[in-house]
Design an enzyme around this catalytic site. Structure first.
Site, short mmCIF file in Angstrom:
data_model
loop_
_atom_site.label_atom_id
_atom_site.label_comp_id
_atom_site.label_asym_id
_atom_site.label_seq_id
_atom_site.Cartn_x
_atom_site.Cartn_y
_atom_site.Cartn_z
N GLY A 31 8.66 26.93 45.10
CA GLY A 31 7.24 27.05 44.78
C GLY A 31 7.01 27.34 43.30
N LEU A 33 4.86 25.58 41.42
CA LEU A 33 5.15 24.19 41.06
C LEU A 33 4.85 23.88 39.60
CD1 LEU A 33 3.72 22.33 44.20
CD2 LEU A 33 6.03 23.21 43.83
N HIS A 34 5.67 23.03 39.03
CA HIS A 34 5.44 22.49 37.68
C HIS A 34 5.76 21.00 37.69
CE1 HIS A 34 9.77 22.58 37.33
NE2 HIS A 34 9.80 23.90 37.48
N HIS A 37 8.84 19.70 39.57
CA HIS A 37 8.67 19.55 41.03
C HIS A 37 7.79 18.33 41.32
CE1 HIS A 37 9.00 24.13 40.66
NE2 HIS A 37 10.07 23.80 41.37
N GLN A 61 19.67 33.27 48.46
CA GLN A 61 20.27 32.72 47.24
C GLN A 61 20.05 33.64 46.03
OE1 GLN A 61 17.73 29.09 47.57
NE2 GLN A 61 17.53 29.24 45.35
N GLN A 155 23.76 22.70 41.80
CA GLN A 155 23.10 22.61 43.11
C GLN A 155 23.06 21.16 43.60
OE1 GLN A 155 19.31 24.76 44.11
NE2 GLN A 155 18.41 22.77 43.72
N LEU A 186 11.71 22.22 32.08
CA LEU A 186 10.68 22.96 32.82
C LEU A 186 11.35 23.82 33.89
CD1 LEU A 186 7.78 20.42 33.42
CD2 LEU A 186 8.16 21.97 31.52
P1 AMP Z 1 13.14 25.32 42.40
O1 AMP Z 1 11.77 25.55 42.93
O2 AMP Z 1 13.33 25.87 41.02
O3 AMP Z 1 14.23 25.68 43.35
O4 AMP Z 1 13.26 23.74 42.22
C1 AMP Z 1 13.03 22.89 43.29
C2 AMP Z 1 13.58 21.53 42.93
O5 AMP Z 1 12.95 21.08 41.73
C3 AMP Z 1 15.10 21.57 42.65
O6 AMP Z 1 15.70 20.40 43.18
C4 AMP Z 1 15.15 21.59 41.15
O7 AMP Z 1 16.33 21.02 40.64
C5 AMP Z 1 13.95 20.72 40.80
N1 AMP Z 1 13.52 21.01 39.43
C6 AMP Z 1 13.29 22.23 38.90
N2 AMP Z 1 12.98 22.10 37.59
C7 AMP Z 1 13.05 20.78 37.30
C8 AMP Z 1 12.84 20.00 36.13
N3 AMP Z 1 12.53 20.57 34.95
N4 AMP Z 1 12.99 18.66 36.20
C9 AMP Z 1 13.31 18.07 37.38
N5 AMP Z 1 13.51 18.74 38.52
C10 AMP Z 1 13.38 20.08 38.49
#
Ligand code: AMP
Length: 293
Positions: A31, A33-34, A37, A61, A155, A186
């Protein structure tokens, strides 16, 4: 957009979609979100009939003393962004729903040595928690494809290997890192950076690019490349505390000693204050020529 809280509701919804012949894409997130995501959501939207977004801050985690409680959360905003970007089903399970056996749970998905190096070296148990929750989400949602960012490089490798080695029916799609104009990847955690830290944070990406240029110019000594990245960070980002700078093979994620000659990940983790940032690039050799992503 539907909103589902229980695993049963989610499973029933997916079953109905699959019976209707629809292809399901899952985007698992914590969550807040940016654009990173959203890039995954858009890819899922383009490649599937139904897009499921999961928002779950997964406690297993996070290690003791890590930022589970402080992790940024804003479900109202996430809901709005999800709806605006074409999500069909928002899955927001509670911790009790995902871990009904609580502390008495016994089974984990253990990524073995893939989880011991890079980020795993300083976050014991992190990737076991990630692999376990992703496996559970895939089992509940029954997605045809699941979308991950290369930003979390270790990951992405672990989840891809898990799906292949355990014959999960979902295709794992890994998409490029989305960056700020100055190169900073991001991340939800960027919100915690103080102004001076934010200014220095793009250094992580810059030293990775410089390492790529050196590889392109013929440098193959891994220790020289790693030293170059460390020195680059120390010089340009005195506020950074380096946690890890490693070049590892892309198959087993083990640190490479000596010469770089096969596909590898160049990975950095650094703290700015208490905020831990990560970044990486991957290099693949085609006919001996390096290609970067
Ligand atoms: P998170 O909410 O940080 O666990 O991210 C969820 C998904 O979004 C994961 O697969 C992350 O690798 C991906 N993600 C996070 N930041 C970025 C980014 N800057 N560019 C592309 N994917 C991202």
């Amino acid at each position: 957009m539907k909103e589902l809280v229980t695993a049963d509701e989610m499973r029933q919804s997916s079953r109905a979609e699959r019976c209707a012949g629809h292809r399901i894409g899952l985007v698992p997130t914590l969550g807040f979100l940016h654009e990173g995501h959203l890039s995954l959501i858009r890819a899922a939207r383009a490649e599937n009939d139904v897009v499921v977004l999961s928002v779950f801050v997964n406690p297993t985690q996070f290690g003791p003393g890590e930022d589970f409680d402080a992790y940024p959360r804003d479900l109202d905003r996430d809901r709005m962004l999800a709806r605006d970007n074409g999500v069909d089903a928002l899955f927001v399970p509670t911790v009790e729903e995902m871990y009904p056996d609580g502390a008495s749970r016994q089974l984990w998905l253990d990524p073995g040595k893939l989880a011991n190096s890079l980020c795993g070296a300083s976050r014991p148990g992190h990737f076991r928690g990630v692999a376990t929750v992703v496996a559970k989400l895939l089992n509940i949602v029954q997605a045809d494809s699941a979308y991950f960012g290369q930003k979390d490089g270790q990951q992405a490798v672990i989840v891809s290997r898990m799906a292949r080695e355990l014959a999960f029916p979902s295709e794992i799609r890994v998409l490029p890192t989305i960056r700020e104009p100055d190169g900073l990847a991001l991340s939800s955690r960027n919100a915690f950076l103080r102004p001076g830290e934010r200014e220095q944070a793009p250094t992580l990406h810059r030293v990775l690019l410089e390492a790529c240029r050196n590889i392109e110019a013929g440098e193959r000594n891994v220790q020289t490349l790693e030293r170059g990245m460390r020195t680059g960070i120390e010089r340009a980002a005195p506020l950074a505390r380096i946690d890890d700078v490693t070049i590892a093979d892309l198959l087993w994620l083990q640190p490479i000693i000596g010469a770089l000659g096969s596909d590898a990940i160049l990975a950095i983790a650094a703290f700015f204050g208490s905020t831990r940032l990560i970044d990486n690039v991957q290099v693949r050799f085609r006919d001996g020529k390096p290609e970067f992503s």
